[in-house]
Enzyme design. Sequence first.
Site, short mmCIF file in Angstrom:
data_model
loop_
_atom_site.label_atom_id
_atom_site.label_comp_id
_atom_site.label_asym_id
_atom_site.label_seq_id
_atom_site.Cartn_x
_atom_site.Cartn_y
_atom_site.Cartn_z
N LYS A 1 3.29 -15.29 1.79
CA LYS A 1 3.18 -16.00 0.49
C LYS A 1 4.62 -16.33 0.05
CE LYS A 1 0.61 -17.44 -2.96
NZ LYS A 1 -0.22 -18.65 -2.85
N ASP B 1 -3.27 -17.92 1.13
CA ASP B 1 -4.45 -18.55 0.53
C ASP B 1 -4.99 -19.65 1.44
OD1 ASP B 1 -2.00 -19.69 -0.03
OD2 ASP B 1 -2.51 -20.35 -2.05
N ASP C 1 -5.24 -6.84 5.83
CA ASP C 1 -6.44 -6.08 5.49
C ASP C 1 -7.57 -7.07 5.16
OD1 ASP C 1 -8.17 -4.11 4.75
OD2 ASP C 1 -7.08 -3.47 2.97
N TYR D 1 0.82 -1.22 0.00
CA TYR D 1 0.00 0.00 0.00
C TYR D 1 0.86 1.27 0.00
CZ TYR D 1 -4.07 -2.94 1.11
OH TYR D 1 -5.06 -3.87 1.08
#
Length: 355
Positions: free
Chosen positions: A188, A220, A244, A142
Site C-alpha cells: 500500500k 486494494d 492473511d 501483528y
Amino acid sequence: MKSYKIAVIKGDGIGPEIVDEATKVMDAVGKKLDIKFNYNEYLMGGCAYEQTGNPLPDETLKGALSSDAVLFGSIGGYQWDSLPRELRPESGLLRLRSELEVFANLRPVKIYHELSSASTLKEEIVSGVDLMVVRELTGGIYFGKPREKLENKAYNTMVYSKDEIRRIAKIAFEIAMKRDKRVCSVDKANVLEVSQLWRDSVKELAKEYPEVELSHMYVDNAAMQLVRNPKQFDVILTGNIFGDILSDEASMISGSIGLLPSASIGGKVGVYEPIHGSAPDIAGQAIANPIATIASASMLLKYSLNETKASFLIDEAIAKTLKDGYRTPDLSEYGAKKICKTHEMGSVIAGNIGE
Ligand code: NAD
C-alpha cells in the site's frame, strides 16, 4: 538409500485420519525412488492438553527441532474453546511456528480442471489458475510495538526492516524461478511509509533475479484482481496482514477447502499442513478429504527435502486420481465417478504414484 526424519503431528479432529493418508503416499513415493522416511509422532493441540496439560509439550518442540521437516494435520475442537488462551490448541501451533522461526507462509492455489465448477466464480475465470501466495509471517502490524488498547483509543504499529523484507522477497523470487518467473509484490505504497520501504527493498533485490519479471500492485487492487482475473498471477509476495487476507481470498477461488496445502518455511524446520481446520463435525467418520494434507506432504518433499521428483510424482498422482473421478463426499457433486472414504482416497493416490 536416502533417509529423512519427519516429525508427524496428527493433532485433533480429522488430523489423524488425513495425516495417515499423507504418510501412506509418502511411503509409496519413497518405495519408488528409494527414499526412507522415519516418522516420529508427537502431540500438539487439544490432545496434547488432555494428556500433558500443555498444547505444545517440550518433547514435541524438541522432536520438531531435531527433524528434517514437520508434517502436521490440524488442531482444535469446541471442547477446548473455553480454556484460557495459552492453553488452547491454537496456542500450541502459534508457539511451534514461532519457536521454529518460520517467517514465510506459502499458499499455492491450483485449480484442477475437473473441479473448476466447484468454485463460486465462473469456470472460465478459474480454470487454469495456478498461483502461489508468499506471505511474511512473523513481522508487520501483528507483532509491531508499541501496541495498546486504551479506554477510548487503541493503536498498533506496522513495522518492517529492510532485512525482513529482503529475506521474504528472496523466498518469493527463488520460488518464481522454479515456476513461471513472475512476482507481483503487493503493498500500500501510496499511503504507508512501511510499504514504500517494502517496494524499494523488493526492487533492489529483484536486480539479483534478472529472469524474474517483477510487478507491484496496491493491496486494494490485488483483492479485486484476484476475483476478476486470478490467472494473471504467478507468485504474489506480500506482508503479514495483507497476506492473511489475500491468501484466504485466493483459497476460495478453488471452492474446495479439502484440497489446499500450505507450508511455513524459512526458519529452522519447515511445517507443512492443510489450510483447513480439524473439522470436528466430520471427525471419525472416514469422510474427510485427505488431498490437502497429501499435497502438503508434496510441498514438504519439495521445499524442505529438495526431493523435487518425489514431489512431482505426488502432484501427478493427485491429478490423475481426480481426473479418474475419485471423490471424497465433500466433492461428490463435481464429476464424481466413485465416492470414496478417506483411506480409499489415500490408497488410490498411493497406487497412482508413477503411473
Ligand atoms: P474447518 O476448516 O475445520 O471446517 C470448516 C468446514 O469445512 C467444516 O464443515 C468441515 O467439515 C469442512 N472441512 C474442513 N476440512 C475438510 C476436509 N479435509 N474434508 C472435508 N471437509 C472438510 O474450520 P472450523 O469448523 O471453523 O474450525 C474447526 C476447528 O478447527 C476449530 O477448533 C478451529 O479453531 C480449528 N482450526 C484449526 C486450524 C489448524 O489446525 N491450522 C485452522 C483453522 C481452524
